[in-house]
Design a protein around this motif. Sequence first.
Motif, PDB file in Angstrom:
ATOM      1  N   PRO A 184      28.542 -50.458  -9.886  1.00 53.79           N
ATOM      2  CA  PRO A 184      29.277 -51.902 -10.378  1.00 53.79           C
ATOM      3  C   PRO A 184      29.388 -52.810  -9.190  1.00 53.79           C
ATOM      4  O   PRO A 184      29.787 -52.548  -7.910  1.00 53.79           O
ATOM      5  N   SER A 185      29.265 -53.906  -9.315  1.00 55.99           N
ATOM      6  CA  SER A 185      29.435 -55.161  -8.449  1.00 55.99           C
ATOM      7  C   SER A 185      30.785 -55.134  -7.626  1.00 55.99           C
ATOM      8  O   SER A 185      30.934 -55.376  -6.618  1.00 55.99           O
ATOM      9  N   LEU A 186      31.727 -54.772  -8.528  1.00 60.65           N
ATOM     10  CA  LEU A 186      33.240 -54.661  -8.026  1.00 60.65           C
ATOM     11  C   LEU A 186      33.146 -53.654  -6.742  1.00 60.65           C
ATOM     12  O   LEU A 186      34.066 -53.885  -6.105  1.00 60.65           O
ATOM     13  N   VAL A 187      32.700 -52.544  -7.351  1.00 59.97           N
ATOM     14  CA  VAL A 187      32.687 -51.552  -6.003  1.00 59.97           C
ATOM     15  C   VAL A 187      32.232 -51.952  -4.769  1.00 59.97           C
ATOM     16  O   VAL A 187      32.767 -51.903  -3.875  1.00 59.97           O
ATOM     17  N   VAL A 188      31.150 -52.744  -4.962  1.00 61.49           N
ATOM     18  CA  VAL A 188      30.322 -52.889  -3.452  1.00 61.49           C
ATOM     19  C   VAL A 188      31.112 -54.059  -3.000  1.00 61.49           C
ATOM     20  O   VAL A 188      31.311 -54.304  -1.869  1.00 61.49           O
ATOM     21  N   PHE A 189      31.718 -55.051  -3.897  1.00 59.30           N
ATOM     22  CA  PHE A 189      32.592 -56.037  -3.531  1.00 59.30           C
ATOM     23  C   PHE A 189      33.668 -55.635  -2.574  1.00 59.30           C
ATOM     24  O   PHE A 189      33.776 -56.205  -1.533  1.00 59.30           O
ATOM     25  N   LYS A 190      34.362 -54.670  -3.104  1.00 59.38           N
ATOM     26  CA  LYS A 190      35.660 -54.174  -2.567  1.00 59.38           C
ATOM     27  C   LYS A 190      35.277 -53.470  -1.085  1.00 59.38           C
ATOM     28  O   LYS A 190      35.982 -53.656  -0.036  1.00 59.38           O
ATOM     29  N   ASN A 191      34.127 -52.748  -1.261  1.00 57.25           N
ATOM     30  CA  ASN A 191      33.524 -52.039   0.031  1.00 57.25           C
ATOM     31  C   ASN A 191      33.254 -53.054   1.232  1.00 57.25           C
ATOM     32  O   ASN A 191      33.673 -53.171   2.395  1.00 57.25           O
ATOM     33  N   LEU A 192      32.625 -54.386   0.639  1.00 60.65           N
ATOM     34  CA  LEU A 192      32.274 -55.217   1.619  1.00 60.65           C
ATOM     35  C   LEU A 192      33.348 -55.958   2.362  1.00 60.65           C
ATOM     36  O   LEU A 192      33.248 -56.004   3.379  1.00 60.65           O
ATOM     37  N   VAL A 193      34.345 -56.127   1.480  1.00 60.22           N
ATOM     38  CA  VAL A 193      35.686 -56.714   1.923  1.00 60.22           C
ATOM     39  C   VAL A 193      36.430 -55.910   2.749  1.00 60.22           C
ATOM     40  O   VAL A 193      36.666 -56.101   4.043  1.00 60.22           O
ATOM     41  N   SER A 194      36.541 -54.578   2.606  1.00 54.67           N
ATOM     42  CA  SER A 194      37.088 -53.586   3.372  1.00 54.67           C
ATOM     43  C   SER A 194      36.412 -53.382   4.825  1.00 54.67           C
ATOM     44  O   SER A 194      36.887 -53.166   5.784  1.00 54.67           O
ATOM     45  N   CYS A 195      35.078 -53.615   4.837  1.00 55.01           N
ATOM     46  CA  CYS A 195      34.307 -53.328   6.175  1.00 55.01           C
ATOM     47  C   CYS A 195      34.202 -54.523   6.804  1.00 55.01           C
ATOM     48  O   CYS A 195      34.027 -54.292   8.129  1.00 55.01           O
ATOM     49  N   THR A 196      34.780 -55.629   6.571  1.00 59.72           N
ATOM     50  CA  THR A 196      35.161 -56.594   7.328  1.00 59.72           C
ATOM     51  C   THR A 196      36.285 -56.257   8.487  1.00 59.72           C
ATOM     52  O   THR A 196      36.279 -57.167   9.535  1.00 59.72           O
ATOM     53  N   GLU A 197      37.087 -55.433   8.275  1.00 58.41           N
ATOM     54  CA  GLU A 197      38.070 -54.956   9.501  1.00 58.41           C
ATOM     55  C   GLU A 197      37.456 -54.500  10.674  1.00 58.41           C
ATOM     56  O   GLU A 197      37.812 -54.545  11.850  1.00 58.41           O
ATOM     57  N   ASP A 198      35.973 -53.952  10.484  1.00 61.69           N
ATOM     58  CA  ASP A 198      35.479 -53.032  11.410  1.00 61.69           C
ATOM     59  C   ASP A 198      34.174 -53.705  11.858  1.00 61.69           C
ATOM     60  O   ASP A 198      33.777 -53.078  12.908  1.00 61.69           O
ATOM     61  N   CYS A 199      33.758 -54.785  11.173  1.00 66.97           N
ATOM     62  CA  CYS A 199      32.500 -55.244  11.324  1.00 66.97           C
ATOM     63  C   CYS A 199      32.417 -56.651  11.544  1.00 66.97           C
ATOM     64  O   CYS A 199      33.223 -57.403  10.967  1.00 66.97           O
ATOM     65  N   ASN A 200      31.500 -57.162  12.446  1.00 63.12           N
ATOM     66  CA  ASN A 200      31.327 -58.592  12.395  1.00 63.12           C
ATOM     67  C   ASN A 200      30.540 -59.041  11.080  1.00 63.12           C
ATOM     68  O   ASN A 200      29.826 -58.276  10.466  1.00 63.12           O
TER      69      ASN A 200
END
Length: 645
Positions: A184-200
């Motif tokens: 689901p796109s919502l799952v991918v979206f949430k993971n993309l948002v959470s990964c912004t804390e550790d990634c450029n």
Amino acid sequence: MHRLSLNAAKKTIFRHQNPFLDLPFLTNNLLNQIHRYPFEFSFKFSSIQSPSSPPSSSLQIIDTSDAKPLSSPLCTFLPYTHNPNNLVDLICLNLKLNDGNAVSLREEVQWVLPQLGTHEISRVLCRCQSSPLSALNFFNWVKFDLGLRPSVQNYCIIVHILVWSQEFLQSMKFLVELANGECPSLVVFKNLVSCTEDCNWNPIVFDMLVKAYVKVGNVEEGLKAFKEIVKIGLLPSVSASNAVLNGLLKSNRVDECWEMYNEMGRVGIPSNGFTFNILTHVLCRDGDAGKVNEFLEKMEEEGFDPDVVTYNTLINSYCNKCRLDDAFYLYRIMYRRGVPPDLVTYTALMKGLCKENKVKEAHQLFHQMIHRGLDPDTAAYNSLISGYCKEGKMQKARLLFNEMVSSGLMPDDITCRLLIQGYRMEGRLLSSLNLIAQLQRLGVSIPSDIYNYLVIALCQDNRPNAANSLFQRMVADGGEGNLEAYNCLIVSYCKFDSINEALALKDEMAREGLKPDLLTYRALISCLCRLSVRKAELLTKEMVEAGVGTLDDLVLFTSWMNEMCYARDVRAYSGLPFSILKFFQRIECISTTNIMRRITIKLSIDKLCKLQFKLLPVGISPTRLFYHSLISKLSGYVSGQPVFA
């Protein structure tokens, strides 16, 4: 007892200056005690520090759900390359030393490889952000060499790294993999948002997420991702918005297209020319002519002048809906607004005129287009040729064809089909064959469907030899015959009792991988009934064994009996029904009546009586006509009249 053993083990550890020299002793004794008494071995072992052990920072335990848990803190006494806690350091060091190449990675970390989980993969990827090549090689190594399935978080981290490094093609590939994996796109979206804390990260990654789901045809998930991006305060690009609009258009969700356009205006996403061209197609699907002028004016108000693509889309839609007045109104508006019509505009208008049987006006528009400096293409010629063929004016259509060829334009499949079908409607098959020969001289490849069309037409005209000659020419040119063409040839040959040619075509069908159907067998069996009853019986058995026909096929039975009844010497066939009828157990009264009418007229009383006794065992009761004929013959026999009618 075991407490003393453990205390003795502790003393043994501290007694040696280098405990790794006694690693076998520790392994065989101390670890066995831990395995037997896990709860008793609960002292604070992490406070023990050997003088030669690595720094304490390397002793932290990684919390991972899918990696195998460490058995005990004794792993700190293992060599550095065998310590599972050093897995991330070992992998990153190996990648750095080998310039991002992961070929020798398995050999270097094989001792601690079972501890590699999704958390460790994420840590390695985050530490490789400055080297996107190393991160990509490691990610592919995990997927293909180890055969592990990276988590959604792993995918999102590598996507962030690649987008930040402007490796958009590869990052889109990974997003498409997630979309195709029904995540689901919502799952991918949430993971993309959470990964912004550790990634450029680059905000464009969220636009790419929307486009990835639309690209795989999942417009609904793409729309959900678009809405989630708006919720967190980011502004999707007009490119991502257009992707959703176009996806909704292809899904024929017209009302949602306008809702999407209104949402773009609400959140402040500026429209561009592509937006309005998509909405133009939406407007054509909508069918509301009153919105057209309003829509064009709105485009101008927002600073976008409708271009030739916009007008062509609307004109083509009006022509397809037989609304020529509206189409020509827009055609005139184009000149007033400084948008000159192009070849597509004129071709659409000519098609619309020919569709309304206004070929003369279409030809005038064709000349007008040439006078304005536009060179017609094959599509423009085809539109006029179609109109003349539809009216049966094949001479004018052929003149246009010759004009097209002389101007250097190569006819296409549509041109061939239009002319051949036109000649066919006029009954001029010879002209069609001459056209085929001319096209071949020009180097035009004739499609198989056109060959098959002509073969069927020749068969329907009772010219099987000419049809077969054309058919074999098609096969020689690399074409493929279809089942309908084969059946038409077989039926046509069977009409003239050319059974050898028909059977040869049946064998050719098998070589080409086409299975004869019931129509094939019916034609062949009917013909064989006239020529060789024995071969007809064998072919009937073949048909039944192949599962094509059944034993109660009324058409086949009627063919059997009709052909026998039309034989020169009916009395010679009076003994055959039993051998034939054993294949057919269900006969309708109508078929029986017709057959009996033909048989009883010529058979004698003795033959009729014998026939009656042969019909009864196979379930066929004599009809009223049969008894009437038998009584008539008996009356004639008693009165001295001839026995035969």
